[in-house]
Each structure stands twice: as C-alpha cells, then as structure tokens.
Design a protein around this motif. Structure first.
Motif, PDB file in Angstrom:
ATOM      1  N   ALA A 148       0.785  -1.250  -0.143  1.00  0.00           N
ATOM      2  CA  ALA A 148      -0.050   0.062  -0.016  1.00  0.00           C
ATOM      3  C   ALA A 148       0.815   1.329   0.021  1.00  0.00           C
ATOM      4  O   ALA A 148       0.584   2.205  -0.871  1.00  0.00           O
ATOM      5  CB  ALA A 148      -0.961   0.007   1.174  1.00  0.00           C
ATOM      6  N   TYR A 149       2.098   1.356   0.768  1.00  0.00           N
ATOM      7  CA  TYR A 149       2.809   2.400   0.781  1.00  0.00           C
ATOM      8  C   TYR A 149       3.645   2.358  -0.509  1.00  0.00           C
ATOM      9  O   TYR A 149       3.813   3.837  -1.009  1.00  0.00           O
ATOM     10  CB  TYR A 149       3.916   2.501   1.953  1.00  0.00           C
ATOM     11  CG  TYR A 149       4.584   3.307   2.342  1.00  0.00           C
ATOM     12  CD1 TYR A 149       3.910   4.730   2.935  1.00  0.00           C
ATOM     13  CD2 TYR A 149       5.785   3.581   1.959  1.00  0.00           C
ATOM     14  CE1 TYR A 149       4.778   5.680   2.922  1.00  0.00           C
ATOM     15  CE2 TYR A 149       6.595   4.771   2.181  1.00  0.00           C
ATOM     16  CZ  TYR A 149       6.135   5.835   2.686  1.00  0.00           C
ATOM     17  OH  TYR A 149       6.553   7.185   3.057  1.00  0.00           O
ATOM     18  N   LEU A 150       4.067   1.592  -1.018  1.00  0.00           N
ATOM     19  CA  LEU A 150       4.667   1.357  -2.427  1.00  0.00           C
ATOM     20  C   LEU A 150       3.818   2.130  -3.423  1.00  0.00           C
ATOM     21  O   LEU A 150       4.267   2.786  -4.334  1.00  0.00           O
ATOM     22  CB  LEU A 150       5.318  -0.015  -2.847  1.00  0.00           C
ATOM     23  CG  LEU A 150       5.611  -0.103  -4.136  1.00  0.00           C
ATOM     24  CD1 LEU A 150       7.087   0.451  -4.289  1.00  0.00           C
ATOM     25  CD2 LEU A 150       5.597  -1.826  -4.474  1.00  0.00           C
ATOM     26  N   THR A 151       2.722   1.658  -3.417  1.00  0.00           N
ATOM     27  CA  THR A 151       1.664   2.259  -4.217  1.00  0.00           C
ATOM     28  C   THR A 151       1.708   3.770  -4.168  1.00  0.00           C
ATOM     29  O   THR A 151       1.856   4.553  -5.301  1.00  0.00           O
ATOM     30  CB  THR A 151       0.097   1.664  -4.026  1.00  0.00           C
ATOM     31  OG1 THR A 151       0.086   0.275  -4.204  1.00  0.00           O
ATOM     32  CG2 THR A 151      -0.921   2.382  -5.008  1.00  0.00           C
ATOM     33  N   GLY A 152       1.331   4.339  -2.936  1.00  0.00           N
ATOM     34  CA  GLY A 152       1.549   5.773  -2.882  1.00  0.00           C
ATOM     35  C   GLY A 152       2.632   6.443  -3.267  1.00  0.00           C
ATOM     36  O   GLY A 152       2.772   7.545  -3.652  1.00  0.00           O
ATOM     37  N   ARG A 153       3.960   5.663  -3.064  1.00  0.00           N
ATOM     38  CA  ARG A 153       5.229   6.470  -3.278  1.00  0.00           C
ATOM     39  C   ARG A 153       5.482   6.642  -4.824  1.00  0.00           C
ATOM     40  O   ARG A 153       5.889   7.416  -5.298  1.00  0.00           O
ATOM     41  CB  ARG A 153       6.518   5.622  -2.639  1.00  0.00           C
ATOM     42  CG  ARG A 153       6.389   5.693  -1.081  1.00  0.00           C
ATOM     43  CD  ARG A 153       6.540   7.059  -0.388  1.00  0.00           C
ATOM     44  NE  ARG A 153       7.373   7.935  -1.088  1.00  0.00           N
ATOM     45  CZ  ARG A 153       7.529   9.229  -1.051  1.00  0.00           C
ATOM     46  NH1 ARG A 153       6.566   9.930   0.148  1.00  0.00           N
ATOM     47  NH2 ARG A 153       8.129  10.055  -1.520  1.00  0.00           N
ATOM     48  N   LEU A 154       4.962   5.312  -5.404  1.00  0.00           N
ATOM     49  CA  LEU A 154       5.181   5.495  -6.899  1.00  0.00           C
ATOM     50  C   LEU A 154       4.602   6.591  -7.431  1.00  0.00           C
ATOM     51  O   LEU A 154       4.573   6.999  -8.559  1.00  0.00           O
ATOM     52  CB  LEU A 154       4.611   3.914  -7.463  1.00  0.00           C
ATOM     53  CG  LEU A 154       5.784   2.897  -7.055  1.00  0.00           C
ATOM     54  CD1 LEU A 154       5.220   1.390  -7.631  1.00  0.00           C
ATOM     55  CD2 LEU A 154       7.114   3.044  -7.979  1.00  0.00           C
ATOM     56  N   PHE A 155       3.007   7.025  -6.802  1.00  0.00           N
ATOM     57  CA  PHE A 155       2.355   7.873  -7.560  1.00  0.00           C
ATOM     58  C   PHE A 155       3.029   9.422  -7.358  1.00  0.00           C
ATOM     59  O   PHE A 155       2.962  10.258  -7.970  1.00  0.00           O
ATOM     60  CB  PHE A 155       0.827   7.712  -7.086  1.00  0.00           C
ATOM     61  CG  PHE A 155       0.050   6.958  -7.591  1.00  0.00           C
ATOM     62  CD1 PHE A 155      -0.020   6.753  -8.931  1.00  0.00           C
ATOM     63  CD2 PHE A 155      -0.759   5.902  -6.622  1.00  0.00           C
ATOM     64  CE1 PHE A 155      -1.003   5.651  -9.653  1.00  0.00           C
ATOM     65  CE2 PHE A 155      -1.595   5.072  -7.555  1.00  0.00           C
ATOM     66  CZ  PHE A 155      -1.495   4.912  -8.936  1.00  0.00           C
ATOM     67  N   ILE A 156       3.475   9.239  -6.061  1.00  0.00           N
ATOM     68  CA  ILE A 156       4.375  10.510  -5.845  1.00  0.00           C
ATOM     69  C   ILE A 156       5.431  10.733  -6.566  1.00  0.00           C
ATOM     70  O   ILE A 156       5.753  11.801  -6.950  1.00  0.00           O
ATOM     71  CB  ILE A 156       4.595  10.585  -4.343  1.00  0.00           C
ATOM     72  CG1 ILE A 156       3.198  10.731  -3.578  1.00  0.00           C
ATOM     73  CG2 ILE A 156       5.445  12.008  -4.085  1.00  0.00           C
ATOM     74  CD1 ILE A 156       3.388  10.657  -2.124  1.00  0.00           C
ATOM     75  N   ASP A 157       6.320   9.754  -6.616  1.00  0.00           N
ATOM     76  CA  ASP A 157       7.968   9.684  -7.061  1.00  0.00           C
ATOM     77  C   ASP A 157       7.965   9.446  -8.616  1.00  0.00           C
ATOM     78  O   ASP A 157       9.254   9.896  -9.138  1.00  0.00           O
ATOM     79  CB  ASP A 157       8.754   8.905  -6.236  1.00  0.00           C
ATOM     80  CG  ASP A 157       8.866   9.269  -4.594  1.00  0.00           C
ATOM     81  OD1 ASP A 157       8.399  10.231  -4.427  1.00  0.00           O
ATOM     82  OD2 ASP A 157       8.930   8.243  -4.003  1.00  0.00           O
ATOM     83  N   THR A 158       7.079   8.868  -9.145  1.00  0.00           N
ATOM     84  CA  THR A 158       7.116   8.477 -10.610  1.00  0.00           C
ATOM     85  C   THR A 158       5.769   9.044 -11.452  1.00  0.00           C
ATOM     86  O   THR A 158       4.887   9.327 -10.855  1.00  0.00           O
ATOM     87  CB  THR A 158       7.074   6.985 -10.900  1.00  0.00           C
ATOM     88  OG1 THR A 158       6.060   6.242 -10.562  1.00  0.00           O
ATOM     89  CG2 THR A 158       8.368   6.491 -10.104  1.00  0.00           C
ATOM     90  N   ASN A 159       5.749   8.772 -12.636  1.00  0.00           N
ATOM     91  CA  ASN A 159       4.620   8.985 -13.545  1.00  0.00           C
ATOM     92  C   ASN A 159       4.229   7.773 -14.029  1.00  0.00           C
ATOM     93  O   ASN A 159       3.677   7.953 -15.357  1.00  0.00           O
ATOM     94  CB  ASN A 159       5.132  10.050 -14.419  1.00  0.00           C
ATOM     95  CG  ASN A 159       5.518  11.530 -14.226  1.00  0.00           C
ATOM     96  OD1 ASN A 159       4.730  11.948 -13.300  1.00  0.00           O
ATOM     97  ND2 ASN A 159       6.535  12.210 -14.699  1.00  0.00           N
ATOM     98  N   LEU A 160       4.239   6.703 -13.374  1.00  0.00           N
ATOM     99  CA  LEU A 160       3.890   5.559 -14.112  1.00  0.00           C
ATOM    100  C   LEU A 160       2.409   5.480 -14.087  1.00  0.00           C
ATOM    101  O   LEU A 160       1.588   5.944 -13.194  1.00  0.00           O
ATOM    102  CB  LEU A 160       4.291   4.283 -12.945  1.00  0.00           C
ATOM    103  CG  LEU A 160       5.788   3.917 -12.903  1.00  0.00           C
ATOM    104  CD1 LEU A 160       5.968   2.962 -11.882  1.00  0.00           C
ATOM    105  CD2 LEU A 160       6.459   3.239 -14.606  1.00  0.00           C
TER     106      LEU A 160
END
Length: 372
Positions: A91-103
């Motif tokens: 769940a935290y990985l999901t949030g970080r990916l949205f914050i740190d990347t444009n995937l």
C-alpha cells in the motif's frame, strides 16, 4: 437368462441436495443472510441506506483477497501470518510510486502485486526448502516486513491529494451497482477457485495437505507446490494493499495491522480445515463477508465491542472443533466400510489370513480374494 439391474438408490439430484445440505459454505451463507436480515429489521439504513448496499459489498473486498491466498496456503498444512505486513508495504509502495514517478495506474498495480509475490517467495523458499515450520517463518517475516514498513514510512502519511483521481475513483465507482473493487475481488476468487477445482496443480495442493509424505512418495512436486501457494498468497496480499490505497485514499503505517488473523479466521470459518487437505475459496470468501458484516452489524444491534471480538473468536473455535468432529466421524465411517468389505464383521473369531484386493485396479467391485 435375464439379469435385473437395480436402479441407483440415490438419484443425482438427491445427491446434489444432500451434499448442499452438508456443506459448510451453505451454513455460513445462511448465517450471513440471517445476520443481514436481523440487522436490517433493526435499522433499515444498514442495507437500504445511501451507502448500505455498497458498503456491504465493498468493505470485504480486501479481506476476500487475503482469505483466498490464505486458503491456498492452509490447504497445504501451512499458514501465512505475514500477509498484513505485506499488504501495508505494498500500500505504501503504491502511494510512493504515484508521488515519485509518472507510471500509469496499471503499472503501479502490477508493481504492488510483484512486490507481494516477492515477499511471498521469501516465505515459500524458507518453508519449502528450509524445512522450517510455516508458523515460525511467517511470524518472523511478519515482524521483519512490518519493521521495514515502519522504517520506510516513518511518520510519513500519504494523502488522497498525492494520488491521481482516476486511481481513487476505483475505490468509489461501480458497474451496474457493484463496486469495481468488489468485482476485482470476485474475479480473483473465481480464477483461483477454478484453478483449485480443475487444474492438476490445484488438486495436488489438496493431496499435499491430506498427506505430505504420501504425496512425496507418489512423486508430486511438494516443494514447488508449497512455494507456489506462498507466492500466490503474497501476490494477493500485494493486490490487497493496492486495493486498500484505492479504497481509503490514504496510507499510514497502521495499514494491515492485525488483518492476518482475520484472513486466517475467514478461511477457517468458511470451512477450510486448519489441518490441511480440504476447504474451498468460496467458503473463505463467505467467511470474509461474515466477519466484516459482524463488525458492522453488532454495533447497530447495540452489542459492545468486547462481544464483537468474542463472537468472532467463538466462531473460529467452533469451526475448528466442528472440523475435528467431522474428520473423526469420517474416519470411523471409512474404517467401518473397509471392515465390512473385508468381511471382518462376521460372527466368530477374526481371520488372520491376509486380504488381497481384486486384480482390477480402481474397480467398483467389492469382491476380494482371501489367501488361505
């Protein structure tokens, strides 16, 4: 010379009805329906309110995913206590990916599933090839994964504004009145249920749980199947983490805390034998629905939080006791049937001569040759 053929004593329809009446899944479904009905009579907003029906379907979606993965592990006589920590990490990985990347959203979802599968792979390798009890391994990795989550997240909190609108809409939108996340959970449920029932690998999971030593002697790939069960459990826990982020729109360090016991409880209440070898994902899903509905309905009925936990505990204990009673009864019935076929129930002293089965393997004939 004519031979009279006796019709079957029990018709296929009667057999189906008999099996349904004896199924644990039907019993759980009946309890679930009665609980919903009683709560709705007490407060019609529970089911017919603005969000009643939607919440009834949406809230169990995460627990269904965890219970389905847990079922595959329990069937093999193991247990996975790390799914709650895995869910929090993804769940935290999901949030970080949205914050740190444009995937794109689909890539983020796949990343969460793959991370969960990787964490499940660690459990599976240690259990299957390290020959360490799953209870010990997954209890350890539960704390390790949770510690890694707390170290990574710290006091940080991912808010709804940090995630794209299209992703958050997955947690609120519906198709034909059914929430999207519920559809995802049901799709996974059907896929895994079909695999367990029809695929050779799925049937081998049951064989391993019934008798691991016999399965190994028979040539089944025991370690590979156990490894697969843990990887699947981890992957579904990862998907549950993604679903949690979409459902609530926020991620904190408390995500997934204690939910691993609910996943085990849902599976056991739904008829999955804690000793392995039997149970279905359909029953586990019904158990998940029942647990979530209990937590929502008992406050409406005016029952305190203490009794909510007590009711869930009583259901789990009752399910385990019932499993043992049914298993013992079945073993006695099999022994009695075997003794009847072997002729050991006749009057007089038992014969010491060995009994050799008829020469046709798998034959339905009950004839046996006695070697004098």
């Amino acid at each position: 010379m004519t031979t009279d053929i006796q019709p079957s004593a029990v018709s296929p329809a009667q057999r189906v009805v008999k099996n349904l009446l004896r199924s644990r899944e039907l019993a759980v479904a009946v309890v679930l329906v009665l609980l919903i009905a009683v709560t709705t009579i007490k407060s019609d907003s529970f089911l017919f309110g603005s969000t009643g029906w939607r919440d009834l379907l949406l809230t169990p979606s995460m627990l269904i995913l965890l219970a389905v993965g847990q079922t595959c592990v329990i069937i093999t006589r193991n247990v996975d206590l790390s799914v709650g920590s895995t869910m929090g990490l993804t769940a935290y990985l999901t949030g970080r990916l949205f914050i740190d990347t444009n995937l794109p959203i689909i890539a983020v979802v796949l990343a969460g599933v793959l991370m969960g599968a990787g964490l499940g792979l660690i459990n599976g390798v240690l259990v299957a090839f390290g020959r360490v009890p799953a209870l010990v391994i997954t209890l350890g990795t539960m704390y390790i994964y949770r510690g890694a989550f707390l170290t990574w997240a710290g006091s940080d909190r991912i808010n709804a504004s940090d995630m794209p609108r299209a992703f958050k809409d997955l947690g609120t939108d519906s198709i034909l009145g059914i929430p999207i996340l519920t559809i995802v959970a049901l799709a996974v449920l059907c896929a895994v249920g079909y695999y367990l029932r029809t695929a050779r690998g799925g049937r081998e999971l049951y064989a391993i749980g019934s008798d691991p030593d016999a399965a190994e002697l028979y040539g089944l790939k025991v370690n590979r199947r156990i490894l697969f069960a843990f990887v699947l459990s981890g992957a579904l826990a990862g998907l549950a983490g993604v679903v949690s982020a979409a459902r609530f729109g926020t991620v904190s360090s408390s995500v997934g805390t204690g939910i691993e016991l609910e996943a085990v409880g849902a599976a056991v209440i739904g008829g999955v034998a804690i000793f392995g070898g039997s149970g279905t994902v359909w029953g586990a899903a019904l158990g998940a629905f029942l647990l979530v509905t209990i937590n929502r309905s008992l406050p409406v009925l005016g029952i305190s939080g203490f009794w909510q936990q007590a009711v869930v505990g009583a259901l789990i204990v009752g399910a385990i006791v019932l499993d043992r009673v049914l298993v013992n009864r079945q073993e006695r019935a099999l022994v009695a049937a075997r003794d009847t076929r072997s002729g050991s129930t006749h009057q007089g002293p038992p014969s010491l001569a060995p009994v050799v089965p008829s020469s046709t393997p798998g034959s339905d004939s009950e004839s046996e040759e006695v070697v004098r």
